[in-house]
Design an enzyme around this catalytic site. Structure first.
Site, PDB file in Angstrom:
ATOM      1  N   CYS A  57      -9.215  -9.228   3.271  1.00  0.00           N
ATOM      2  CA  CYS A  57      -8.904  -7.894   2.734  1.00  0.00           C
ATOM      3  C   CYS A  57     -10.024  -7.509   1.779  1.00  0.00           C
ATOM      4  O   CYS A  57     -10.308  -8.256   0.828  1.00  0.00           O
ATOM      5  CB  CYS A  57      -7.563  -7.934   2.002  1.00  0.00           C
ATOM      6  SG  CYS A  57      -7.166  -6.429   1.077  1.00  0.00           S
ATOM      7  N   CYS A 171     -12.033  -1.909   5.508  1.00  0.00           N
ATOM      8  CA  CYS A 171     -10.643  -2.344   5.454  1.00  0.00           C
ATOM      9  C   CYS A 171     -10.387  -3.101   6.744  1.00  0.00           C
ATOM     10  O   CYS A 171     -10.708  -2.617   7.837  1.00  0.00           O
ATOM     11  CB  CYS A 171      -9.689  -1.154   5.337  1.00  0.00           C
ATOM     12  SG  CYS A 171      -7.943  -1.612   5.457  1.00  0.00           S
TER      13      CYS A 171
END
Length: 247
Positions: A57, A171
């Site tokens: 992440c 992302c």
């Protein structure tokens, strides 16, 4: 990212952990994530005893990577926006960074841009609704093309955006929408992410280690959330996941 890593290490056992109870990370404060991510990873490491951990992440990595490394005694691989390879690819000198709101505001991204894209224009846009759309895609739901179009417009509508020829998908959810993003961005724009680089790093850190003789189905572990249902196992099987559990 999981697919890229499994391609290099097909027999390695994987635990894919998703913090659904903590979503969306992109709208949490830096302080919240700096506390939450090390605590969650600590629980996961204690339970599963991995050889290493990947913070898959960008938001969590840009905020909490140093905190996790200080708290845990095993190799930690972070995920950060692929600005360095983007700078090598661009011909126009204009790069887009598409991520969460938290990722695109980080000083870490400032530093990456200064180190690897000096003299180039780096545009940023945070799109929380694109994260939601990617999660919906993983559950097999239909994605509204207007959501994807708005995310790309968040970059192209900025000064200089018409010259952008590379977009960094900052992302790890966004590659789930790669086809839609390519359509919205147009044929003259390349889209890149850091999955292959992370996979190579994991392979380097585990070089020479023994793995099972045959592929081992992975486990997907989800923190419990009443608001966001986890994806069905069928959606995860193409990534080598064989079972799920709630933690």
């Amino acid at each position: 990212m999981l697919a890229a890593t499994r391609a290099l290490l097909p027999n390695a056992p994987f635990v894919y952990a998703a913090d659904y109870a903590g979503l969306p990370y992109g709208r949490k404060s830096d302080e919240e994530l700096a506390a939450r991510v090390p605590a969650l990873l600590g629980r996961l490491v204690e339970r599963f005893q991995p050889r290493l951990a990947v913070i898959a992440c960008n938001t969590a990595s840009t905020i909490a990577l140093s905190h996790v490394r200080a708290a845990l005694d095993l190799p930690i691989v972070g995920t950060v926006p692929a600005i360095k390879p983007a700078a090598a690819l661009t011909h126009s000198g204009v790069i887009g960074v598409l991520g969460t709101e938290a990722t695109v505001r980080q000083p870490y991204v400032d530093n990456l841009s200064a180190r690897f894209a000096a003299g180039k224009t780096v545009l940023r846009h945070g799109s929380p609704e694109l994260v939601t759309a990617a999660e919906a895609r993983l559950r097999g739901e239909t994605v509204d093309p207007a959501v994807v179009a708005r995310a790309i417009a968040g970059l192209t509508d900025q000064p200089g955006g018409e010259a952008m020829d590379v977009i960094v998908l900052a992302c790890t959810h966004f590659p789930l929408l790669l086809g839609e993003l390519r359509t919205a961005a147009g044929p003259g724009v390349q889209l890149i992410d850091g999955a292959s680089g992370i996979a190579r790093r994991v392979a380097q850190l585990t070089a020479g280690q023994d793995w099972p003789a045959t592929p081992t189905p992975g486990l997907a572990a989800f923190t419990r959330s009443d608001a966001i249902p986890p994806p069905p196992l069928a959606a995860l099987r193409p990534y080598g996941i064989g079972r799920t559990e709630t933690i």
